[in-house]
Design a protein around this motif. Structure first.
Motif, PDB file in Angstrom:
ATOM      1  N   LYS A   1     -10.483  11.373 -22.880  1.00 23.69           N
ATOM      2  CA  LYS A   1      -9.458  10.533 -22.253  1.00 23.69           C
ATOM      3  C   LYS A   1      -8.609  11.327 -21.270  1.00 23.69           C
ATOM      4  O   LYS A   1      -8.259  10.810 -20.187  1.00 23.69           O
ATOM      5  CB  LYS A   1      -8.571   9.923 -23.349  1.00 23.69           C
ATOM      6  CG  LYS A   1      -9.274   8.885 -24.199  1.00 23.69           C
ATOM      7  CD  LYS A   1      -8.294   8.086 -25.041  1.00 23.69           C
ATOM      8  CE  LYS A   1      -7.586   8.968 -26.035  1.00 23.69           C
ATOM      9  NZ  LYS A   1      -6.678   8.180 -26.921  1.00 23.69           N
ATOM     10  N   GLU A   2      -8.284  12.576 -21.614  1.00 23.02           N
ATOM     11  CA  GLU A   2      -7.505  13.394 -20.672  1.00 23.02           C
ATOM     12  C   GLU A   2      -8.302  13.676 -19.404  1.00 23.02           C
ATOM     13  O   GLU A   2      -7.757  13.614 -18.287  1.00 23.02           O
ATOM     14  CB  GLU A   2      -7.113  14.706 -21.356  1.00 23.02           C
ATOM     15  CG  GLU A   2      -6.107  14.525 -22.497  1.00 23.02           C
ATOM     16  CD  GLU A   2      -5.799  15.826 -23.194  1.00 23.02           C
ATOM     17  OE1 GLU A   2      -6.419  16.859 -22.818  1.00 23.02           O
ATOM     18  OE2 GLU A   2      -4.946  15.840 -24.111  1.00 23.02           O
ATOM     19  N   ALA A   3      -9.611  13.984 -19.547  1.00 23.34           N
ATOM     20  CA  ALA A   3     -10.447  14.226 -18.360  1.00 23.34           C
ATOM     21  C   ALA A   3     -10.558  12.964 -17.515  1.00 23.34           C
ATOM     22  O   ALA A   3     -10.539  13.022 -16.265  1.00 23.34           O
ATOM     23  CB  ALA A   3     -11.831  14.696 -18.799  1.00 23.34           C
ATOM     24  N   HIS A   4     -10.631  11.786 -18.168  1.00 19.52           N
ATOM     25  CA  HIS A   4     -10.723  10.531 -17.414  1.00 19.52           C
ATOM     26  C   HIS A   4      -9.424  10.247 -16.681  1.00 19.52           C
ATOM     27  O   HIS A   4      -9.434   9.776 -15.527  1.00 19.52           O
ATOM     28  CB  HIS A   4     -11.058   9.392 -18.370  1.00 19.52           C
ATOM     29  CG  HIS A   4     -11.106   8.058 -17.696  1.00 19.52           C
ATOM     30  ND1 HIS A   4     -10.078   7.138 -17.769  1.00 19.52           N
ATOM     31  CD2 HIS A   4     -12.058   7.484 -16.903  1.00 19.52           C
ATOM     32  CE1 HIS A   4     -10.382   6.073 -17.077  1.00 19.52           C
ATOM     33  NE2 HIS A   4     -11.585   6.244 -16.542  1.00 19.52           N
ATOM     34  N   GLU A   5      -8.291  10.529 -17.300  1.00 20.12           N
ATOM     35  CA  GLU A   5      -7.010  10.324 -16.625  1.00 20.12           C
ATOM     36  C   GLU A   5      -6.890  11.235 -15.402  1.00 20.12           C
ATOM     37  O   GLU A   5      -6.408  10.807 -14.331  1.00 20.12           O
ATOM     38  CB  GLU A   5      -5.872  10.594 -17.600  1.00 20.12           C
ATOM     39  CG  GLU A   5      -5.745   9.546 -18.704  1.00 20.12           C
ATOM     40  CD  GLU A   5      -4.659   9.889 -19.694  1.00 20.12           C
ATOM     41  OE1 GLU A   5      -4.026  10.956 -19.521  1.00 20.12           O
ATOM     42  OE2 GLU A   5      -4.432   9.107 -20.647  1.00 20.12           O
ATOM     43  N   LYS A   6      -7.344  12.491 -15.514  1.00 20.61           N
ATOM     44  CA  LYS A   6      -7.315  13.397 -14.361  1.00 20.61           C
ATOM     45  C   LYS A   6      -8.236  12.897 -13.254  1.00 20.61           C
ATOM     46  O   LYS A   6      -7.882  12.959 -12.062  1.00 20.61           O
ATOM     47  CB  LYS A   6      -7.727  14.799 -14.795  1.00 20.61           C
ATOM     48  CG  LYS A   6      -6.723  15.475 -15.720  1.00 20.61           C
ATOM     49  CD  LYS A   6      -7.203  16.875 -16.098  1.00 20.61           C
ATOM     50  CE  LYS A   6      -6.192  17.555 -17.031  1.00 20.61           C
ATOM     51  NZ  LYS A   6      -6.651  18.921 -17.442  1.00 20.61           N
TER      52      LYS A   6
END
Length: 281
Positions: free
Chosen positions: A235-240
């Motif tokens: 999820k953090e990689a997708h937000e970035k």
């Protein structure tokens, strides 16, 4: 009795404070969310549903010392079972005035009657009808009391049956397995040695099954924590990636790129699923 057969009372049902009647002398208070169900005393009990009657009966029995064991989860003792062996009390209607049944005979309609005779006849019919109502009401109360005794005795017999079945289905111990019937056996006998070995193997199999269950449960917990960490990273990689896409789209729009030619928003991958844990045969 059929309802009690299929709907066992819970701890909430048998609590004496679950179903209470409001006191007429107490001042009215604001309604607060509580677990206590207060019943309006003006409601006709005949309008209660069977389940509501069961809850009221369970609460009433639980508040008494002689009937609380009928709705409890514990088994009956010998002293309690001896109290249930008493014969039922069969009542009969009390002595009440009997109606004048001779008034039902056919009257001679051709005979002339004065107004006073008709009035006296109507008064006599009214009095007899009142006596008949008293008789019917008294008999209904006696029938209701007898049926209530049947319900309570049915509950008591069911409780006694459950207690007997619980004693018959007691857990088999090692002593009862190796010494069936309480009789002695030759310890050097081949049959006894075989039973001891089978009992030892069954104990080892049970312990192995419990250890395997603990291992699988611990593995599931570890796998769950691992998946949650991996999902958080996804999820953090997708937000970035979404933030980078927003900045890139803003740059292309400012340089004159059409909206239909802008790159698509990156999709979020699916949450990973736990891998099946292999069980040793």
């Amino acid at each position: 009795m059929a309802a009690f057969q299929y709907a066992r009372p819970t701890n909430f049902d048998v609590s004496p404070s679950t179903h209470t009647l409001p006191s007429l002398l107490s001042p009215p208070t604001l309604a607060t969310p509580t677990c206590c169900r207060v019943h309006d005393p003006d409601i006709d009990p005949a309008l209660y549903t069977p389940s509501k009657r069961m809850r009221l009966l369970n609460s009433a029995l639980a508040s008494t010392s002689s009937g609380s064991y009928l709705v409890s989860q514990t088994h009956l003792t010998a002293a309690q079972a001896s109290q249930l062996a008493e014969s039922p009390v069969l009542e009969k209607p009390p002595p009440l005035p009997e109606p004048d049944w001779s008034l039902l005979e056919t009257l001679d309609n051709n005979r002339y009657q004065t107004q006073e005779e008709l009035k006296q006849h109507i008064d006599t019919l009214t009095t007899s009808l009142r006596y008949a109502r008293h008789q019917i009401h008294a008999r209904n109360l006696v029938i209701e009391g007898n049926q209530a005794q049947l319900v309570v005795q049915g509950m008591a017999l069911k409780k006694m049956k459950e207690s007997v079945e619980a004693r018959e289905k007691s857990k088999t111990t090692e002593r009862s397995t190796l010494f069936p019937g309480g009789h002695g056996l030759v310890l050097t006998n081949t049959e006894f040695i075989q039973k001891v070995e089978e009992h030892r193997r069954s104990k080892l199999d049970e312990e192995e099954g419990r250890n395997l269950h603990r291992t699988m449960r611990a593995g599931k917990q570890v796998e769950k924590v691992k998946i949650e960490d991996e999902w958080q990273q996804i999820k953090e990689a997708h937000e970035k990636a979404v933030d980078t896409w927003v900045v890139r789209c803003a740059q292309l729009t400012s340089s004159g790129t059409l909206k239909k030619d802008l790159p698509k928003c990156p999709k979020c991958p699916l949450k990973p699923k736990p891998a099946p844990i292999a069980t040793s045969s």
